[in-house]
Design a protein around this motif. Structure first.
Motif, PDB file in Angstrom:
ATOM      1  N   ILE A  17       0.824  -1.209   0.000  1.00 59.69           N
ATOM      2  CA  ILE A  17       0.000   0.000   0.000  1.00 59.69           C
ATOM      3  C   ILE A  17       0.861   1.263   0.000  1.00 59.69           C
ATOM      4  CG2 ILE A  17      -1.693   1.315   1.344  1.00 59.69           C
ATOM      5  CD1 ILE A  17      -2.735  -1.511   2.311  1.00 59.69           C
ATOM      6  N   THR A  18       1.909   1.272   0.815  1.00 57.02           N
ATOM      7  CA  THR A  18       2.688   2.504   0.965  1.00 57.02           C
ATOM      8  C   THR A  18       3.577   2.811  -0.235  1.00 57.02           C
ATOM      9  OG1 THR A  18       4.392   1.343   2.233  1.00 57.02           O
ATOM     10  CG2 THR A  18       2.679   2.481   3.480  1.00 57.02           C
ATOM     11  N   LEU A  21       1.662   4.665  -2.851  1.00 57.11           N
ATOM     12  CA  LEU A  21       1.324   5.994  -2.325  1.00 57.11           C
ATOM     13  C   LEU A  21       2.540   6.917  -2.321  1.00 57.11           C
ATOM     14  CD1 LEU A  21      -1.083   5.098   0.619  1.00 57.11           C
ATOM     15  CD2 LEU A  21      -1.677   6.035  -1.627  1.00 57.11           C
ATOM     16  N   MET A  24       3.017   8.025  -5.862  1.00 55.76           N
ATOM     17  CA  MET A  24       1.989   9.009  -6.235  1.00 55.76           C
ATOM     18  C   MET A  24       2.278  10.394  -5.684  1.00 55.76           C
ATOM     19  SD  MET A  24      -1.812   7.373  -6.055  1.00 55.76           S
ATOM     20  CE  MET A  24      -2.389   8.885  -5.395  1.00 55.76           C
ATOM     21  N   THR A  25       2.830  10.447  -4.488  1.00 51.48           N
ATOM     22  CA  THR A  25       3.090  11.734  -3.836  1.00 51.48           C
ATOM     23  C   THR A  25       4.517  12.230  -4.086  1.00 51.48           C
ATOM     24  OG1 THR A  25       3.682  10.614  -1.777  1.00 51.48           O
ATOM     25  CG2 THR A  25       1.370  11.316  -2.030  1.00 51.48           C
ATOM     26  N   THR A 131      -3.308  -3.778  -5.533  1.00 48.37           N
ATOM     27  CA  THR A 131      -2.131  -2.902  -5.519  1.00 48.37           C
ATOM     28  C   THR A 131      -1.226  -3.165  -6.727  1.00 48.37           C
ATOM     29  OG1 THR A 131      -0.902  -4.371  -4.025  1.00 48.37           O
ATOM     30  CG2 THR A 131      -2.155  -2.550  -3.028  1.00 48.37           C
TER      31      THR A 131
END
Length: 138
Positions: A17-18, A21, A24-25, A131
């Protein structure tokens, strides 16, 4: 199923999950994050053969199960060596689903262990495959 087993299973989802993310960031470069993601995925996939190794030895089975216990590790390793990009993500995802199906129909665990184990694996595998799809999207 033991609460710690569930907790560890869910905690094992954190990198799945991380990493997307973080990509993406813009906290992690895509290519670096992709490598981290597929390496972690391959390691976790390898882990799922262990229950079949135990089941085959414990139940003194001389059938395909002992050999199939090694298959997730071999597929994960060969995929990392020979595949890349979406093909690598697809093969890993399909193998996760295949191992889950094999678990469901082959494991000879006691019912009070098998049902919660299968339910947990369904949740974990669903998140893992989603994911992988998200990484392909990125």
């Amino acid at each position: 199923m033991h609460t710690n087993a569930k907790l560890l299973g869910y905690l094992g989802l954190l990198p799945f999950i991380t990493i997307p993310l973080l990509i993406m960031t813009d906290q992690l470069f895509y290519f670096e994050g992709f490598e981290f993601f597929v390496q972690y995925s391959a390691i976790i996939l390898s882990f799922f053969g262990g229950i079949h190794w135990l089941d085959a030895l414990q139940n003194r089975r001389k059938n395909h199960q002992l050999y199939m216990a090694m298959l997730p590790s071999i597929v994960a390793w060969l995929s990392l060596i020979f595949l890349s990009g979406d093909t690598l993500l697809s093969v890993l995802s399909i193998t996760y689903i295949g191992v889950l199906m094999y678990d469901k129909y082959v494991l000879a665990l006691e019912r009070d262990i098998l049902i919660p184990y299968t339910q947990l694996r369904m949740i974990l595998t669903t998140v893992v495959v989603v994911t992988h799809l998200f990484m392909a999207y990125l």
